[in-house]
Design an enzyme around this catalytic site. Structure first.
Site, PDB file in Angstrom:
ATOM      1  N   ASP A 105       0.759  -1.264   0.000  1.00  0.00           N
ATOM      2  CA  ASP A 105       0.112  -0.003  -0.077  1.00  0.00           C
ATOM      3  C   ASP A 105       0.840   1.383  -0.038  1.00  0.00           C
ATOM      4  O   ASP A 105       0.306   2.418   0.187  1.00  0.00           O
ATOM      5  CB  ASP A 105      -0.965  -0.016   1.200  1.00  0.00           C
ATOM      6  CG  ASP A 105      -0.240  -0.070   2.260  1.00  0.00           C
ATOM      7  OD1 ASP A 105       1.094  -0.680   2.476  1.00  0.00           O
ATOM      8  OD2 ASP A 105      -1.049   0.407   3.562  1.00  0.00           O
ATOM      9  N   GLU A 106       2.105   1.128  -0.381  1.00  0.00           N
ATOM     10  CA  GLU A 106       2.897   2.131  -0.296  1.00  0.00           C
ATOM     11  C   GLU A 106       4.003   2.267  -1.514  1.00  0.00           C
ATOM     12  O   GLU A 106       4.328   1.281  -1.764  1.00  0.00           O
ATOM     13  CB  GLU A 106       3.997   2.459   0.792  1.00  0.00           C
ATOM     14  CG  GLU A 106       3.216   2.502   2.443  1.00  0.00           C
ATOM     15  CD  GLU A 106       4.136   2.621   3.462  1.00  0.00           C
ATOM     16  OE1 GLU A 106       5.086   3.468   3.214  1.00  0.00           O
ATOM     17  OE2 GLU A 106       4.037   1.648   4.307  1.00  0.00           O
TER      18      GLU A 106
END
Length: 242
Positions: A105-106
């Protein structure tokens, strides 16, 4: 010329993805955990409402329920998270091919070569946030800076759904007052060693004698002293999303 680096961090990613399929839980404290039926395991992600009760990622379910008795528990669906991670990174590709996923998610984005097409780093960050929200229904926070470390810290600085720009002119004002643990790559043990030497904030570390830091921590000491002073020339390493 300085680079323009973005760090894009999805807000409560697992929980937010689950809410796409469970809109009835919006506005309620909810969390994703390993075994909701038996209330075992740890919290993998939580909603903003659960966060307001003090629920944190990686704590046990019983700890979270003690803080928030009304917490709704949802089981994880990792195939969904991979699917949405790929969709989000495809949006990033509209702005640059210099993308380095840091986790599911990054991602870091080097948009230096895209400024003439899409505007400033902040404008690109805001466009990405708007597109992800409109096309997928999820939110993210973005840090914009001239290096990867400060971009990462910028994405953590204000959440959810925010853009924070950290520059050579404002990083001392924004980051130096923060506790040592807020500096990227400084964990609990390292922070405790630094605190024993009298340092409490990132600014304390930044102005501390570099040789003494290195004597305490070796190469790690040199690296984090550089990071506290805005020195980081590590490139965005292009990688594909698995």
């Amino acid at each position: 010329m300085d680079r323009t680096i973005l760090h894009c961090d999805m807000n409560g990613f697992y929980a937010s993805v689950e809410l796409l399929a469970l809109p009835e839980l919006r506005g309620k404290p909810m969390a994703v955990c390993g075994n909701p039926e038996h209330r075992h395991g740890i919290i993998l992600a939580k909603s903003e409402e659960a966060k307001a009760y003090g629920v944190v990622t990686a704590e046990t379910v019983w700890q979270a329920k003690r803080k928030c008795p009304g917490l709704v528990l949802v089981k994880p669906h990792h195939e969904k998270y991979r699917y949405y991670s790929k969709k989000i990174n495809r949006i990033y590709e509209r702005f640059t091919d210099m993308i380095e996923p840091f986790s599911i998610d990054e991602s870091w984005l080097d948009v230096t070569g895209s400024l003439r097409l899409f505007g400033t780093g902040k404008e690109i960050a805001d466009k990405i946030r708007a597109i992800v929200k409109e096309e997928i229904g999820l939110t993210l926070s973005v840090g914009v800076s001239y290096n990867k470390v400060f971009a990462k810290m910028g994405s953590e600085y204000k959440k959810p759904d925010a853009t924070t720009v950290i520059t050579r002119d404002n990083y001392k004002e924004l980051l130096w007052p923060l506790p040592l643990r807020e500096l990227f790559f400084v964990g609990r043990v390292t922070a405790e060693r630094l605190e024993k030497a009298g340092m409490r904030t990132i600014g304390d570390l930044a102005v501390y004698n570099r040789d003494l830091i290195c004597a305490m921590l070796g190469k790690q000491g040199a690296a984090i002293h550089d990071y506290a002073n805005g020195v980081d020339d590590s490139p965005v390493d292009r990688k594909s999303v698995v």
